[in-house]
Structure formats: structure tokens, C-alpha cells
Design a protein around this motif. Structure first.
Motif, PDB file in Angstrom:
ATOM      1  N   LEU A 132       0.831  -1.198   0.000  1.00 20.51           N
ATOM      2  CA  LEU A 132       0.000   0.000   0.000  1.00 20.51           C
ATOM      3  C   LEU A 132       0.874   1.260   0.000  1.00 20.51           C
ATOM      4  N   ILE A 133       1.929   1.242   0.785  1.00 19.55           N
ATOM      5  CA  ILE A 133       2.838   2.397   0.830  1.00 19.55           C
ATOM      6  C   ILE A 133       3.471   2.627  -0.536  1.00 19.55           C
ATOM      7  N   SER A 152       1.018   4.087  -3.011  1.00 20.17           N
ATOM      8  CA  SER A 152       0.655   5.481  -2.749  1.00 20.17           C
ATOM      9  C   SER A 152       1.654   6.429  -3.394  1.00 20.17           C
ATOM     10  N   TRP A 210       3.411   8.663  -1.671  1.00 24.66           N
ATOM     11  CA  TRP A 210       4.351   9.173  -0.674  1.00 24.66           C
ATOM     12  C   TRP A 210       5.748   9.231  -1.283  1.00 24.66           C
ATOM     13  N   ASP A 230       0.608   7.597  10.663  1.00 20.77           N
ATOM     14  CA  ASP A 230      -0.477   6.626  10.800  1.00 20.77           C
ATOM     15  C   ASP A 230      -1.237   7.004  12.068  1.00 20.77           C
ATOM     16  N   ILE A 288       2.077  -0.534   9.665  1.00 17.31           N
ATOM     17  CA  ILE A 288       2.209   0.413   8.559  1.00 17.31           C
ATOM     18  C   ILE A 288       3.390   1.346   8.797  1.00 17.31           C
ATOM     19  N   MET A 344      -1.741   7.724   6.405  1.00 18.62           N
ATOM     20  CA  MET A 344      -2.149   6.415   5.912  1.00 18.62           C
ATOM     21  C   MET A 344      -2.595   5.580   7.097  1.00 18.62           C
ATOM     22  N   ASN A 400      -5.432   2.213   8.655  1.00 23.05           N
ATOM     23  CA  ASN A 400      -6.222   0.999   8.464  1.00 23.05           C
ATOM     24  C   ASN A 400      -7.296   0.973   9.555  1.00 23.05           C
ATOM     25  N   TRP A 432      -4.614   8.482   2.869  1.00 22.00           N
ATOM     26  CA  TRP A 432      -4.860   7.180   2.240  1.00 22.00           C
ATOM     27  C   TRP A 432      -5.434   6.253   3.306  1.00 22.00           C
ATOM     28  N   MET A 433      -6.436   5.469   2.914  1.00 24.52           N
ATOM     29  CA  MET A 433      -7.096   4.581   3.869  1.00 24.52           C
ATOM     30  C   MET A 433      -7.459   3.270   3.175  1.00 24.52           C
ATOM     31  N   PHE A 470      -8.383   0.583  -1.362  1.00 23.00           N
ATOM     32  CA  PHE A 470      -7.355   1.503  -0.882  1.00 23.00           C
ATOM     33  C   PHE A 470      -7.658   2.839  -1.540  1.00 23.00           C
ATOM     34  N   LYS A 530      -7.719   7.287  -1.699  1.00 22.54           N
ATOM     35  CA  LYS A 530      -6.974   8.505  -1.424  1.00 22.54           C
ATOM     36  C   LYS A 530      -7.927   9.692  -1.354  1.00 22.54           C
TER      37      LYS A 530
END
Length: 388
Positions: free
Chosen positions: A184-185, A188, A190, A198, A206, A302, A304, A336-337, A367, A369
Motif C-alpha cells: 500500500l505504501i 501510494s 508518498w 499513521d 504500517i 495512511m 487501516n 490514504w485509507m 485503498f 486517497k
């Protein structure tokens, strides 16, 4: 085995392109992307490096034989005819994993059982003794994949799945998989240099994966063991050289990476995991409530949040609060989630600028944004347009 050979890196649905990019950057050749996998070629040293450095691979398989089978006799004979003395002795232990997508075979466990029978029967007939089965810490893991009539046999170089980095001793109720977190990172936007937050860190996965990416730390550098270390062709000197090379690739990171949670007990678990990963210098742990904290503009978030799968919450109200909080307290930030509750996602009340389909375990997830512009999005675009 110093020459190049084919390998298969298994991954999660939605992370295939990320894994393909990782392999390209590491120097793999003949890369081909599939579903939940990417095949590639490299030498023995590259296999060691791939296991140690790939963030989005679950395991690295080495194909050793293919044949066709329409029934259990064909399967048994095909496995029996292979020379298993190249891979294990009567004193070694064995585990077999099967996956099936075939009209001729219905049960993956039965396929694994017949494969195991053929291997141990051959070795017993040749030596008078059969290898034992050890499903937890075998000397050799064998993978059998059947697609219609095609049987592909591989040996597993990783051993335990590569998401078991070795740092996560403490977890909360619903921890995210380490490979998924890293993926996920990398999915994204980033920049891997600026502040990363987080705000619902849970056990800290994360934040830990983000820190390892930012500092270019090999994710499995501290792993206690790989499957290939028990293989007959294991080269310890080469492996140690690869380890040393990974250490030299580490870089400085000013970030910082901030992990927050409103629950003090949960935060203690995260602190223990950060310590296990030797990342205390990279991650700042704070007790904080996402719904009450104010965040300065330009923050990168970011998180969860709970899905209501293992944590009981009023999901509609909870997700509405997420949207309201982002609008009111995180203006100027990018968030981001990931969530596996697709219905609850609608309650956020914000339109995501990106939405990516992934799986968290067997659960289909999104996922997403959110860009929290100052003023309206239309005005933001006009200002950006004038500045160009």
C-alpha cells in the motif's frame, strides 16, 4: 546453480505491478507479471537477495518440473519419476503444499498427500528409510500447482511466508499483513522522504514498513531463517555477502514517521514491535486521538481503520466521523485509507481521488486517497493552473 534459473514470486492480488517494479529495480531478468505472482530469472545470489529485499513477495518458488496428469495415478507417477535425491535425503523432513484449479482434481490437500506419498516412497525404495513430514519447520517445502491437466512442481526457497518479518511479536485484534502494508505504501504517492503519519497505528505495522522503505532497510534482514538455508546447495559465504550488501544500502531519513493511537495498551504493543524492528530512531510513537487532534497542513496520512469484521463498531457512524474529521481537522493533508467494508466507505462522504482494489486476506478491500484541499477542489485546480 550459479547460472540463472526461473523463479516465481507470489504476492497478493493488486500488488503484482509493485512487485514487478521491485524485481526490475533489484536487477531480475525475463520478468513476466501474472495474477498474484511475477516470474523472473536470476542466479543463486539473486534468490538470496530477492528473499531478503522484496517487500511485496509472500514467497519465492523455484520451479523444478512440469508434467500432465488427469488422475491420481498420473500425479503419483509424475512425482515419483523425478529424482528427489537432489533435494532431500531420508534423514530430512518434508512438507508439501498443493493448489488446484482443475476439473480433474478437486482437493488441494489430497494432491499434497499424493505428492508426499510419491516422494517418500521413492526415497524409501532407494534407501530403505523414508523422510518424516514436518509441516512447521521442514528441511524442504514442496509446492504443487495444478491448472487443468498441467502440474507444476516447485521448491519453496522462503520457508515461512515472507510477511513474517520477525519483528511483530505483539498484535492488536485486526493487524494488517506486513506485505500488504508495504504494498500500500509503494502504491501510494508518498515521496519516501517527508513526514508520514499513521493516526490509527494499532500494532504499528504500517509505520514500521514505511520506516524500512524510507531508510531502504531490507524487510527480512532480521529474519531468523530462510528455507534455502537447508538446501544441499546452500552457500553461506554468498549469503553473508548478500546480507552485507543489503546493510550498505541503508540510508538516512529525517521524516519523521509518526505512529499514533488513542489506546495506550495498543500503543505499548506498537512500541514493542518498533523495538523488535530496531526502528526506534525512525518512528515517533504518540498517544493521540484522530478524531480530536489537529494536524498541520501538508501531512501525509495512511491508516487501516476497523472494518467491523473482528472489531465491533457502528461502522456507518464511525466512517462518517472519519470523513468529518478529515474535512474539519486535516485541511491541506493527503489521506490514504484501506477498508474491507465497502458499504461503510460510502459513509465517509468524501469523493476519493484514487480507488484501488486489493485484498486483505480473503476480504475484498479498497485503498482510497482523499485530498483535503483548502477551499473547494475547483478553486484548488484554478490556483494550481495559474501557478504553472
Amino acid at each position: 546453480m550459479s547460472q540463472s534459473f526461473k523463479m516465481i514470486a507470489k504476492t497478493l492480488f493488486g500488488l503484482e505491478e509493485v512487485l514487478e517494479k521491485e524485481l526490475r529495480q533489484l536487477g531480475a531478468t525475463h520478468i513476466e507479471k501474472g495474477v498474484r505472482m511475477v516470474s523472473f530469472e536470476g542466479d543463486l545470489g539473486f534468490m538470496y537477495k530477492a528473499n531478503m529485499m522484496l517487500r511485496t513477495a509472500i514467497r519465492i518458488l523455484v520451479p523444478i518440473h512440469s508434467f500432465r496428469a488427469r488422475n491420481e495415478v498420473d500425479l503419483y507417477d509424475g512425482i515419483y519419476q523425478m529424482d528427489w535425491s537432489k533435494y532431500l535425503t531420508a534423514h530430512d523432513t518434508l512438507a508439501v503444499h498443493g493448489t488446484v484449479a482443475s476439473q480433474y482434481f478437486n482437493h488441494s490437500q489430497y494432491v499434497a498427500l499424493k505428492t508426499k506419498d510419491a516422494i517418500v516412497d521413492q526415497i524409501r525404495n532407494n534407501t530403505g528409510r523414508r523422510p518424516d513430514v514436518d509441516t512447521k519447520h521442514p528441511d524442504l517445502r514442496v509446492s504443487v500447482h495444478i491448472n487443468d491437466q498441467k502440474v507444476d512442481v516447485s521448491i519453496d526457497s522462503s520457508g515461512e511466508p515472507l510477511f513474517k518479518r520477525g519483528y511483530r511479536q505483539e498484535t492488536n485484534i485486526a493487524p494488517i499483513n506486513e506485505v500488504l502494508a508495504a504494498g500500500l505504501i509503494l502504491l501510494s504517492d508518498w515521496d519516501q522522504r517527508s513526514q508520514f503519519i499513521d493516526p490509527m497505528c494499532g500494532s504499528g505495522t504500517i509505520a514500521i514498513e514505511a520506516a524500512m522503505i524510507a531508510a531502504n532497510i531490507a524487510p527480512n534482514l532480521n529474519r531468523p531463517e530462510f528455507g534455502f538455508e537447508k538446501w544441499p546447495n546452500y552457500d553461506n559465504a554468498l549469503f553473508e555477502m548478500i546480507q552485507e550488501s543489503c546493510l550498505k544500502k541503508m540510508r538516512e531519513f529525517e521524516g519523521p514517521i509518526i505512529a499514533r493511537d488513542a489506546d495506550g495498551y495498543t500503543l505499548e504493543k506498537a512500541k514493542e514491535n518498533v523495538k523488535n524492528a530496531n526502528l526506534q530512531d525512525f518512528i515517533k510513537l504518540e498517544k493521540g486521538d484522530f478524531f480530536r487532534d489537529h494536524q498541520s497542513a501538508q501531512a501525509f496520512l495512511m491508516f487501516n481503520p476497523p472494518y467491523d469484521e473482528r472489531i465491533e463498531i457502528d461502522t456507518d457512524a464511525f466512517y462518517k466521523s472519519i470523513g468529518d474529521t478529515l474535512k474539519q481537522r486535516y485541511t491541506g493533508s493527503t489521506a490514504w485509507m484501506i477498508t474491507g467494508n465497502l458499504e461503510a466507505l460510502k459513509s465517509v462522504g468524501l469523493r476519493p481521488s484514487r480507488k484501488i482494489k486489493v485484498y486483505n486476506g480473503k476480504l475484498e478491500a479498497r485503498f482510497v486517497k482523499y485530498e483535503m484541499y483548502r477551499g473547494t477542489k475547483k478553486l484548488h485546480k484554478l490556483v494550481d493552473g495559474d501557478s504553472k
